[in-house]
Design a protein around this motif. Sequence first.
Motif, PDB file in Angstrom:
ATOM      1  N   ALA A  17       0.825  -1.208   0.000  1.00 52.54           N
ATOM      2  CA  ALA A  17       0.000   0.000   0.000  1.00 52.54           C
ATOM      3  C   ALA A  17       0.861   1.260   0.000  1.00 52.54           C
ATOM      4  O   ALA A  17       0.514   2.253  -0.648  1.00 52.54           O
ATOM      5  CB  ALA A  17      -0.927  -0.017   1.215  1.00 52.54           C
ATOM      6  N   TRP A  40      -0.988   0.064   6.895  1.00 54.87           N
ATOM      7  CA  TRP A  40      -1.585  -0.989   7.714  1.00 54.87           C
ATOM      8  C   TRP A  40      -1.090  -2.380   7.347  1.00 54.87           C
ATOM      9  O   TRP A  40      -1.155  -3.289   8.164  1.00 54.87           O
ATOM     10  CB  TRP A  40      -3.107  -0.924   7.599  1.00 54.87           C
ATOM     11  N   ASP A  41      -0.567  -2.539   6.108  1.00 55.59           N
ATOM     12  CA  ASP A  41      -0.081  -3.862   5.693  1.00 55.59           C
ATOM     13  C   ASP A  41       1.405  -4.044   5.982  1.00 55.59           C
ATOM     14  O   ASP A  41       2.009  -5.055   5.577  1.00 55.59           O
ATOM     15  CB  ASP A  41      -0.360  -4.077   4.203  1.00 55.59           C
ATOM     16  N   THR A  57      -5.136   2.118   9.608  1.00 57.45           N
ATOM     17  CA  THR A  57      -6.337   1.516   9.030  1.00 57.45           C
ATOM     18  C   THR A  57      -6.658   2.127   7.670  1.00 57.45           C
ATOM     19  O   THR A  57      -6.241   3.245   7.350  1.00 57.45           O
ATOM     20  CB  THR A  57      -7.569   1.753   9.943  1.00 57.45           C
ATOM     21  N   ARG A  58      -7.424   1.378   6.884  1.00 58.24           N
ATOM     22  CA  ARG A  58      -7.923   1.907   5.615  1.00 58.24           C
ATOM     23  C   ARG A  58      -8.859   3.092   5.854  1.00 58.24           C
ATOM     24  O   ARG A  58      -9.007   3.953   4.994  1.00 58.24           O
ATOM     25  CB  ARG A  58      -8.667   0.811   4.833  1.00 58.24           C
ATOM     26  N   ARG A  59      -9.473   3.106   7.033  1.00 55.80           N
ATOM     27  CA  ARG A  59     -10.407   4.197   7.343  1.00 55.80           C
ATOM     28  C   ARG A  59      -9.708   5.561   7.323  1.00 55.80           C
ATOM     29  O   ARG A  59     -10.338   6.590   7.051  1.00 55.80           O
ATOM     30  CB  ARG A  59     -11.049   3.961   8.711  1.00 55.80           C
ATOM     31  N   ARG A  62     -10.041   6.835   3.971  1.00 50.20           N
ATOM     32  CA  ARG A  62     -11.437   7.200   3.738  1.00 50.20           C
ATOM     33  C   ARG A  62     -11.742   8.570   4.360  1.00 50.20           C
ATOM     34  O   ARG A  62     -12.466   9.381   3.784  1.00 50.20           O
ATOM     35  CB  ARG A  62     -12.342   6.105   4.315  1.00 50.20           C
ATOM     36  N   ALA A 121      -7.977   4.554  -3.755  1.00 52.43           N
ATOM     37  CA  ALA A 121      -8.655   4.137  -2.530  1.00 52.43           C
ATOM     38  C   ALA A 121      -9.572   2.948  -2.800  1.00 52.43           C
ATOM     39  O   ALA A 121      -9.669   2.017  -1.980  1.00 52.43           O
ATOM     40  CB  ALA A 121      -9.454   5.302  -1.959  1.00 52.43           C
ATOM     41  N   LEU A 124      -7.518  -0.132  -2.995  1.00 53.62           N
ATOM     42  CA  LEU A 124      -6.982  -0.520  -1.690  1.00 53.62           C
ATOM     43  C   LEU A 124      -8.076  -0.912  -0.701  1.00 53.62           C
ATOM     44  O   LEU A 124      -7.795  -1.227   0.460  1.00 53.62           O
ATOM     45  CB  LEU A 124      -6.162   0.633  -1.097  1.00 53.62           C
ATOM     46  N   ALA A 126     -10.458   1.062   0.459  1.00 51.84           N
ATOM     47  CA  ALA A 126     -10.663   2.120   1.448  1.00 51.84           C
ATOM     48  C   ALA A 126     -11.889   2.975   1.154  1.00 51.84           C
ATOM     49  O   ALA A 126     -12.146   3.946   1.864  1.00 51.84           O
ATOM     50  CB  ALA A 126      -9.425   3.020   1.505  1.00 51.84           C
TER      51      ALA A 126
END
Length: 450
Positions: A17, A40-41, A57-59, A62, A121, A124, A126
């Motif tokens: 990512a 995150w990864d 986080t993906r958040r 977002r 996004a 990914l 997200a």
Amino acid sequence: MTTTAPKPPARRTPTGAAQRVEPLIERFLGGPPPVRVRMWDGSETGPGDAPTVHVRTRRALRRLLWEPGELGLAEAYITGDIDLDTDLGDGLRAMRRAARDRGLTAPAPALADRLRAAGLALRLGAVGPRPPVPAARAGLRGTLHSKARDRAAISHHYDLSNAFYTLLLDETMAYSCGYWTSDAPGYGAADAQRDKLELICRKLGLRPGARLLDIGCGWGSLTLYAAERHGVRVTAVTLAAEQAAYVREQVTARGLDDLVEVRHIDYRDIAGRPDSRGAYDAVSTIEMGEHVGDAEYPAFTAILHDALRPKGRALVQQMSRGTTAPGGGAFIESYIAPDMHMRPLGETVALLEGAGLEVRDVESLREHYVWTVEAWRHTLEERWAEFVALVGEETARVWRLYLVGGALAFEERRMGVDQILSVRPDPVGSAAMPATRRAWHVPADPGADR
């Protein structure tokens, strides 16, 4: 026969990512990132010797899609979606220094950039609905600087709880810039606040029996100090219910009921009281003018003028911004001081003069605010678990970000703070001011001081 050893397989370029977002980061920053980014990864990109920003986080992505810029980053930090691997102050300072050294200037993102970000996004994982807004964010409604909205704005910040501010501040309960007069061992925040309070009393020329109007009295630091140390009769005004209750308790506990009156009112209601016109020897407003609003400030300065008797003095301690620098910014205005307005110092001086007051002295305390805020931040970090237990993790992180950002703003001269002393001359122009500043800094009776 000679045989050639097979070549090792080509090393694949990492495609985590971090590597996928790196071109987008460079586009939005205007150059290579000044920090290391860990996603995150576990993938990372950016200089190895820089602070590491951990996108947990993906958040977090977002949030930035829905709220690009400072506010989205701040909310990602508040919620823990983004964190730093070092002290927040050290990390932000290093990031800003690196950005300056590299001359990074973020271009205004074009529609194509936003579409590219949305596509990345999506790939990914997200993309999704708007993340919940942190509960600590202000949600004001109504007309800007109406009495109801101002009451809500003040309550949002100052009514967090008296327990919170008691934990954060020193025993003076002064929530404003201190006046640091010594670097001797043992000299601390409470000493700097008492020195500030004494300086204000001297600038105002307070004597036993004098009448002081303290507009935006906070938790009563100046009100109580002036009454106890100088025998002054004080009318203390605050719009915050928690503050009014605290000051009243302190007045009774210290036996000052005959000297102090606490009014839980809007400052605009002062003008409607017939007993306030020309009734005061001095008026103070300590870091309250930032909440008044630009359009309302001329009426505010008129109240200061009209409350004073001829030759009476007014002291305004107020934050300012540069002519091109922003004031609070999106985060401060959304989470800390909604509807706050700061202007360049010269404009405030002009407004005071326009109300009929004569400005006699301006003293900058900019560096003093760096030291003051750092003292508050030290308390926050040292007693972090207590703050989290009292107000929750998100609100504690709001305050960490606020104090770190505030210290940097004063350090880098994006914000300032000044004491502005003015007087209401009498009809023939007499101001009855001392010929020099000596009386403000050298006590008449040295034995009376600490």
